[in-house]
Motif scaffolding. Structure first.
Motif, short mmCIF file in Angstrom:
data_model
loop_
_atom_site.label_atom_id
_atom_site.label_comp_id
_atom_site.label_asym_id
_atom_site.label_seq_id
_atom_site.Cartn_x
_atom_site.Cartn_y
_atom_site.Cartn_z
N GLU A 169 38.46 33.36 46.54
CA GLU A 169 38.85 34.68 47.03
C GLU A 169 38.73 35.70 45.93
N THR A 170 38.41 36.92 46.32
CA THR A 170 38.45 38.04 45.39
C THR A 170 39.29 39.14 46.04
N GLU A 171 39.85 39.97 45.21
CA GLU A 171 40.68 41.06 45.71
C GLU A 171 40.52 42.24 44.76
N THR A 172 40.38 43.42 45.31
CA THR A 172 40.28 44.62 44.51
C THR A 172 41.41 45.56 44.89
N ARG A 173 42.10 46.06 43.90
CA ARG A 173 43.17 47.03 44.12
C ARG A 173 42.83 48.29 43.35
N PHE A 174 43.17 49.41 43.92
CA PHE A 174 42.91 50.69 43.27
C PHE A 174 44.24 51.27 42.78
N LEU A 175 44.29 51.59 41.51
CA LEU A 175 45.49 52.17 40.92
C LEU A 175 45.15 53.56 40.40
N PRO A 176 45.85 54.58 40.87
CA PRO A 176 45.57 55.93 40.41
C PRO A 176 46.02 56.11 38.95
N ILE A 177 45.06 56.35 38.08
CA ILE A 177 45.31 56.40 36.64
C ILE A 177 46.35 57.45 36.27
N ASN A 178 46.15 58.68 36.71
CA ASN A 178 47.07 59.76 36.32
C ASN A 178 48.44 59.61 36.97
N LYS A 179 48.46 59.27 38.24
CA LYS A 179 49.73 59.15 38.96
C LYS A 179 50.62 58.07 38.36
N LEU A 180 50.03 56.95 37.94
CA LEU A 180 50.82 55.85 37.39
C LEU A 180 50.93 55.89 35.87
N SER A 181 50.29 56.89 35.24
CA SER A 181 50.30 57.03 33.77
C SER A 181 49.73 55.79 33.09
N ILE A 182 48.55 55.38 33.56
CA ILE A 182 47.88 54.22 32.99
C ILE A 182 47.04 54.69 31.80
N SER A 204 39.73 41.11 35.95
CA SER A 204 38.80 42.05 35.35
C SER A 204 39.14 43.42 35.92
N TYR A 205 38.60 44.44 35.30
CA TYR A 205 38.81 45.78 35.85
C TYR A 205 37.61 46.65 35.56
N PHE A 206 37.49 47.69 36.33
CA PHE A 206 36.48 48.70 36.12
C PHE A 206 37.08 50.03 36.52
N LYS A 207 36.58 51.09 35.93
CA LYS A 207 37.05 52.42 36.28
C LYS A 207 36.06 53.03 37.25
N THR A 208 36.57 53.68 38.26
CA THR A 208 35.75 54.29 39.29
C THR A 208 36.36 55.63 39.65
N ASP A 209 35.74 56.34 40.55
CA ASP A 209 36.28 57.62 41.00
C ASP A 209 36.12 57.73 42.51
N SER A 210 36.65 58.79 43.07
CA SER A 210 36.65 58.96 44.53
C SER A 210 35.24 58.98 45.10
N ALA A 211 34.29 59.58 44.38
CA ALA A 211 32.91 59.65 44.88
C ALA A 211 32.32 58.25 45.04
N GLU A 212 32.53 57.38 44.04
CA GLU A 212 32.02 56.01 44.14
C GLU A 212 32.72 55.24 45.25
N ILE A 213 34.01 55.48 45.39
CA ILE A 213 34.76 54.79 46.45
C ILE A 213 34.25 55.22 47.82
N ASP A 214 34.08 56.54 48.00
CA ASP A 214 33.61 57.06 49.29
C ASP A 214 32.20 56.58 49.62
N SER A 215 31.32 56.49 48.62
CA SER A 215 29.94 56.07 48.87
C SER A 215 29.79 54.56 48.91
N CYS A 216 30.81 53.83 48.50
CA CYS A 216 30.80 52.36 48.46
C CYS A 216 29.75 51.81 47.50
N SER A 217 29.28 52.61 46.54
CA SER A 217 28.25 52.12 45.62
C SER A 217 28.76 50.99 44.75
#
Length: 121
Positions: free
Chosen positions: A49-62, A11-24
């Motif tokens: 097990e669960t695993e979450t990876r963060f992929l930078p959208i713009n840097k990787l051209s996703i 599964s995936y979800f889109k997030t941003d730095s603010a959500e990552i920093d606040s851990c919401s």
């Protein structure tokens, strides 16, 4: 003969730095995991097990494929994809290769066969 069947769920979800920093998003994912464990248990499955990876959208051209909406890396913009790192090997099923064709971002399955990143090229 008894066997163990292991199944991956992506599964995936889109997030941003603010959500990552606040851990919401962590709190939401923890609640989701609790619900999933209950559903899995109902069907005799164990969530191991669960695993979450963060992929930078713009840097990787996703992008989303403009035809089928699948996640893709536009290889015309990012020819290295994930730099062939072993960590991302299993994500090739989740984030397809793709490219630009006639002004659209198309995944490898939607690109024409003649395109360099087309599935059958």
């Amino acid at each position: 003969m008894k066997q163990v069947a292991i199944r991956k769920h992506y599964s995936y979800f889109k997030t941003d730095s603010a959500e990552i920093d606040s851990c919401s998003f962590d709190e939401n994912l923890e609640r989701l995991d609790e619900e999933l464990r209950s559903v899995f248990k109902k069907y005799g499955l164990e969530m191991v097990e669960t695993e979450t990876r963060f992929l930078p959208i713009n840097k990787l051209s996703i992008h989303h494929c403009e035809k089928c909406n699948h996640l893709m890396v536009n290889r015309d913009e990012n020819p290295t994809k994930f730099d062939d790192k072993e960590l991302f090997q299993d994500l090739t099923w989740v984030v397809l290769d793709g490219g630009s064709h006639e002004g659209q971002n198309l995944c490898e399955e939607c690109l024409p066969i003649t395109h360099r990143w087309g599935y059958y090229s």
